[in-house]
Design a protein around this motif. Sequence first.
Motif: not given
Length: 378
Positions: A125-151
């Motif tokens: 009923t109370h949780f935090l999930v941290t992990g690597d997430v994957y998105r196809r995207d363009s390339i620049d200094s703030t975008h990388y196809p793998v990044f991390h989120q916390m839910e």
Amino acid sequence: VASSELELGGIKIAKDDVVRDDPTNNVPDTIFSKMGMQLHRRNNHPLGILKNGIYEYFDSNYPNLFDKFDDLCPIVSVKQNFDDVLVPADHVSRSYNDTYYVDSKTVLRCHTSAHQAELLRRGHTHFLVTGDVYRRDSIDSTHYPVFHQMEGVRVFTPDNWEASGLDPTSYAAEDLKKSLEGLARHLFGAVEMRWIDAYFPFTNTSYELEIYFKEKWMEVLGCGVMEQEILKSNGRSDSVAWAFGLGLERLAMVLFDIPDIRLFWTNDERFTSQFSEGQMGVKFKPFSKYPPCYKDMSFWINESFTENNLCEVVRGIAGDLVEEVSLIDNFTNKKGLTSHCYRVAYRSMERSLTDEEINDLQWNVREQVQKKLNVVLR
Ligand code: PHE
């Protein structure tokens, strides 16, 4: 060199099971090699330090309440990633252009929301999930196809809101805003904040939290009151809940002054040695940047051309040596053919690149772009 087997959340995964020559698979080698890195589980890496800093906020304000997960397998079903969180059947995020598919029913999660339903079902009923997430995207200094989120998810039962005199949804929304404003203050100090209305398929109502930081409004996270249908489908029809999701890189880049998202992946000691466990927000001192090298290429595109596909090809050849791919010219001729000119910026963060090496890369890129994307070079 990518090893051909990984251990993810206690499960052994062979590269051939993830990277395949199969039309329903679009996971390249370069992505597979990132899957076992677990940057968010390193306590002296900025992403791990930030994760722990957020844990600290929830632990001190809600002692022993939030369950934490940081090694759930990033390979999930289409059902977990999309259906269970009510992402519409025609939503762009489901496309092969935006998401990495292992096969037609399996993806690399594109958000940590993929775990909401299963954890609710398991009774959390109370949780935090941290992990690597994957998105196809363009390339620049703030975008990388793998990044991390916390839910983060918090579920309330009738005795929580009944005493408050508020309706359940307003009660959850108020608690959500209070909790997340507290989190933002914990991370950023006394900052100005504002709530922006947003849309997510899995929350209603939905918001984004922005903070005023370095003379700009900056988005910190997305959140909202969980759609009742998700609770109902997962054994919680009597409850209401809130959920939030935040991108760790975005926040870490600001908190630690990290100028390029590729730095999170470097083993260069001039980077890694600057961070240590528990040292939240220590400012990164940039080491000398090597010069960039720009190469332009023009081609006639076809109907199926996308910038994400181009970036995938470039990254497949140049890896982290590519810093940015940008469209610098675009026109359509009288015959209706459209030409794009892209500038590729090559730069290593670790060494100086030779002309010869860059020319080789660029030749390779030109050849593969022509072959894989069916475009006509000019
Ligand atoms: N999953 C959303 C994203 O990746 C973030 C989010 C999580 C929004 C939970 C609302 C609730 O953008």
